[in-house]
Every structure is written in structure tokens, then in C-alpha cells.
Design a protein around this motif. Sequence first.
Motif, short mmCIF file in Angstrom:
data_model
loop_
_atom_site.label_atom_id
_atom_site.label_comp_id
_atom_site.label_asym_id
_atom_site.label_seq_id
_atom_site.Cartn_x
_atom_site.Cartn_y
_atom_site.Cartn_z
N THR A 48 41.76 38.49 56.37
CA THR A 48 42.77 38.22 55.56
C THR A 48 43.51 39.39 55.10
OG1 THR A 48 41.30 37.57 53.71
CG2 THR A 48 42.34 35.69 54.97
N ASP A 49 44.89 39.66 55.49
CA ASP A 49 45.28 40.67 54.81
C ASP A 49 46.10 40.50 53.56
OD1 ASP A 49 46.63 43.40 55.36
OD2 ASP A 49 48.83 42.45 55.54
N VAL A 50 46.35 39.20 53.22
CA VAL A 50 46.69 38.76 52.08
C VAL A 50 46.24 37.70 51.60
CG1 VAL A 50 48.84 37.98 50.54
CG2 VAL A 50 49.11 39.73 52.51
N LEU A 51 45.94 37.41 50.21
CA LEU A 51 45.49 36.18 49.63
C LEU A 51 46.02 35.82 48.33
CD1 LEU A 51 41.56 36.55 49.98
CD2 LEU A 51 42.90 34.64 50.86
N MET A 52 46.65 34.60 48.18
CA MET A 52 47.17 34.05 47.01
C MET A 52 46.86 32.87 46.60
SD MET A 52 50.93 35.50 46.37
CE MET A 52 51.26 37.33 46.27
N LEU A 53 46.56 32.51 45.56
CA LEU A 53 46.30 31.18 44.76
C LEU A 53 47.43 30.44 44.20
CD1 LEU A 53 43.80 28.94 44.55
CD2 LEU A 53 43.21 30.08 42.26
N VAL A 54 47.89 29.35 44.87
CA VAL A 54 49.05 28.58 44.34
C VAL A 54 48.76 27.40 43.71
CG1 VAL A 54 51.16 27.47 45.20
CG2 VAL A 54 50.36 29.69 46.09
N HIS A 55 49.13 27.17 42.56
CA HIS A 55 48.81 26.03 41.59
C HIS A 55 50.09 25.20 41.20
CE1 HIS A 55 46.86 23.53 38.33
NE2 HIS A 55 48.08 23.96 37.85
N LEU A 56 50.01 24.06 41.78
CA LEU A 56 51.23 23.13 41.41
C LEU A 56 50.95 22.05 40.31
CD1 LEU A 56 51.53 23.75 44.64
CD2 LEU A 56 53.21 21.76 44.72
N SER A 57 51.53 21.97 39.28
CA SER A 57 51.34 21.29 38.26
C SER A 57 51.13 19.91 38.55
CB SER A 57 52.21 21.60 36.94
OG SER A 57 53.61 21.08 37.29
N ALA A 58 50.39 19.09 37.56
CA ALA A 58 50.30 17.81 37.84
C ALA A 58 51.75 17.02 37.75
CB ALA A 58 49.56 16.96 37.01
N ARG A 59 52.50 17.45 36.96
CA ARG A 59 53.84 16.97 37.01
C ARG A 59 54.81 17.42 38.15
NH1 ARG A 59 56.06 17.18 30.69
NH2 ARG A 59 57.50 15.90 31.59
N ARG A 60 54.41 18.35 38.78
CA ARG A 60 55.03 18.98 39.92
C ARG A 60 56.49 19.55 39.12
NH1 ARG A 60 51.06 18.11 41.66
NH2 ARG A 60 50.59 17.35 43.93
N ASP A 61 56.17 20.12 38.11
CA ASP A 61 57.41 20.69 37.22
C ASP A 61 57.05 22.67 36.91
OD1 ASP A 61 55.24 20.65 35.21
OD2 ASP A 61 56.70 19.95 33.75
N ARG A 62 56.19 22.90 37.67
CA ARG A 62 55.64 24.36 37.63
C ARG A 62 55.03 24.76 38.70
NH1 ARG A 62 52.86 23.57 33.78
NH2 ARG A 62 50.60 24.07 34.50
N VAL A 63 55.23 26.02 39.11
CA VAL A 63 54.31 26.49 40.36
C VAL A 63 53.87 27.86 39.72
CG1 VAL A 63 54.20 27.34 42.52
CG2 VAL A 63 55.65 25.38 42.09
N SER A 64 52.54 28.15 39.66
CA SER A 64 52.01 29.30 39.27
C SER A 64 51.11 30.10 40.68
CB SER A 64 50.85 29.24 38.22
OG SER A 64 51.21 28.35 37.40
N VAL A 65 51.54 31.28 40.76
CA VAL A 65 51.02 32.07 41.92
C VAL A 65 50.24 33.14 41.47
CG1 VAL A 65 51.69 33.11 44.22
CG2 VAL A 65 53.05 31.20 43.21
N ILE A 66 49.02 33.33 41.79
CA ILE A 66 48.05 34.35 41.46
C ILE A 66 47.69 35.25 42.58
CG2 ILE A 66 45.98 35.11 40.47
CD1 ILE A 66 46.01 32.35 38.92
#
Length: 342
Positions: A71-89
Motif C-alpha cells: 500500500t502506497d497510501v493508507l487513510m482511515l475515514v470516519h463518517l459520523s453517525a448523523r452523517r454530518d461530519r467526515v474525519s480523515v486520518i
Amino acid sequence: MKRYRRLRRPAMASVVLATMGALLGSGTALPGRQDAPRAMNILVMGTDGRDTITDAERRAFHAGGRACGCTDVLMLVHLSARRDRVSVIGLPRDSYARIPAHRDQAGGRERPAHPAKINAAFREGGPELAVRTVESMTGVSVDRHLQVDFRRFMDTVDEVGGVEVCTPRRLRDSATGIDLAPGTHRLGGGRALQYVRARHADGSADLGRIRRQQRFLVQALRQVRVSGVLSEPARTARMVRTLLGSGPQGFGFVDLARLAAALHRLPASATEFTTVPIGRLAPAEAGVGSALMWDREKADALFARIRADRPLVEKGTHPRPKEPPSIVGSPAPVRGSAYACS
């Protein structure tokens, strides 16, 4: 963990389109896990394969070279329960990891748990082992994973009419061939591929590349909105087909289109980005080469916020993004609105 049907393994490139796909809902549900009824965590993987674009495109966009199958790139994407926020690590590909015991996919032999760079997990055991490795390091349960290839990335960027990027100083990378003067530029699929793959443009290496990919993602999502792709059924259908590709996916066409319609309304301020905190370089006796050790205390606090479905950036704070000054450390989380071109 039960074994599951493995996706075809085309060439994988940038995390950026992968994250776009994740935000729009494509991916593969893991075995024994239902679609997340609340928050959803998606592991985005871009490998270094090169077999989905033509020889001419590989030459034009400096996408040749020898692939390692990792894997050249790895990111963890979190979509909030209310689908009103996206967090990318962002998870740097050279992160020190302990890969769980598994059966090697190349030779079929049993391998005990062992230290390695995190990007080796995919090469040794495919997407399933990459997911297990990330879960063991973060304590976050991964609901889905997504892989992306060069072709889908380039075609989708072209589908929305290109993506605008800005650079405060000259951005030149001999490995990818990108050379941008200071200012604002609209990049088509091929040049966008060069931009998001560049990691030799400054001294921040992979951490700097992750930050540029995050900037590109924000601009790409803006372009999806302003281009009107998701307001025209025919163009929406074309976009969804491009994102799904020809291989098996965990989302059907209709479900993906519905989720795309729901999520594209999120403003840039509803997206937030960070990179896992780095504590130090791995010692030579670790035997894994030049690897990055996570700052466990800060990393644990970061992933605890994800598990609790809490924002990375507290409401009312708007830190400006800064380039990481060195490999060790990581920039503070920022909201997508802080990445606007000016």
C-alpha cells in the motif's frame, strides 16, 4: 476473522479518489459485519500497482517504475453517525507496525506475528491483513475497505472538469514530473495524479504528500458540488459507474447514488483532517529499516475520539493548516474550510 471474497487487484494510486469513493459509500463490507447502522469507519488503500493505465499514460505522467505490491497510501475515514461530519486520518506508509499472524498469500505458509512497516501488510496478506493490522494499531473497528486504481482516479477528475489546486511556492517533483509555479492551477486527471503522488517536493516527504492529498480532496469535493454532477441524473449515473468500476463492490448502484446525494451537501467545514502523531524513528534493532514510531499517547487519544464518534476539531476552533516541520510530530487537525485556495 472469516475469509471473504477478494476484490480484483488492479493498480492502486492515490488515496484522494479512494477517499472520495469512501465518502460516496463505495467499498467492501467485511465478513460477519453488517453495514454500520451508526458511525462508519472505512480504510482507504492505494497500492503502487501500475497496470490500469496505458504505456503512453505511464510515460506522460511519470507513473512507471517497479511496484512492490504494497500500500502506497493508507487513510482511515470516519463518517459520523448523523452523517454530518467526515474525519480523515492519514497513516504514513512507513509507520512501524506489528503484523498479525497470518497465512502468506504468496507461498501459503503460516507466518507468526512480526514487526514490519505498515505498508507490507497488504503485500503479505492482501486487504484483509491490512485491515487487521490497522485495527490492531488503532483499536478502531473497520467496517469497510476501499481500493482505487490510477484509471478511476484520472477518469473521475476529468468527469468533474478537473480540480483546482493552489501552491504558495513552486512545487517540483522529479519522481512524478509535476512542476507547478506559485499560484492556482486546474489539473486534469493525469496531472492531478502527478500532484497527489509527489513526495519529493520538500523535506516533509510522505507527511507533506498526505497534507497535499488532503488539500486536493477538499478541492475535489468542492468541484463535485459546483460542477453539478450530482444534480443531473445522467451525470450522477456516469460518476457512480466510474467509482464502482467493473469489479465487485459492497454497494449496489442505487444505494451508492442515494448516499452520494445525501453526502454531497456537506460543506467543507464538515470535513476534518489530520495525520497520526509521530513520536520518533524506529531504532535500528527493530530490524524494519527507516520506519516511523507513532506517539502512542497522542495516537491513542486521537483514535479514542474516533471510537467515541467525536470531532477531531472542537466546535469554535479553526486552526490554520501548517506544513509539518519534520518527520517527527504531526500538524494539528484542521477543518476542510482551512484548505481553501486564496
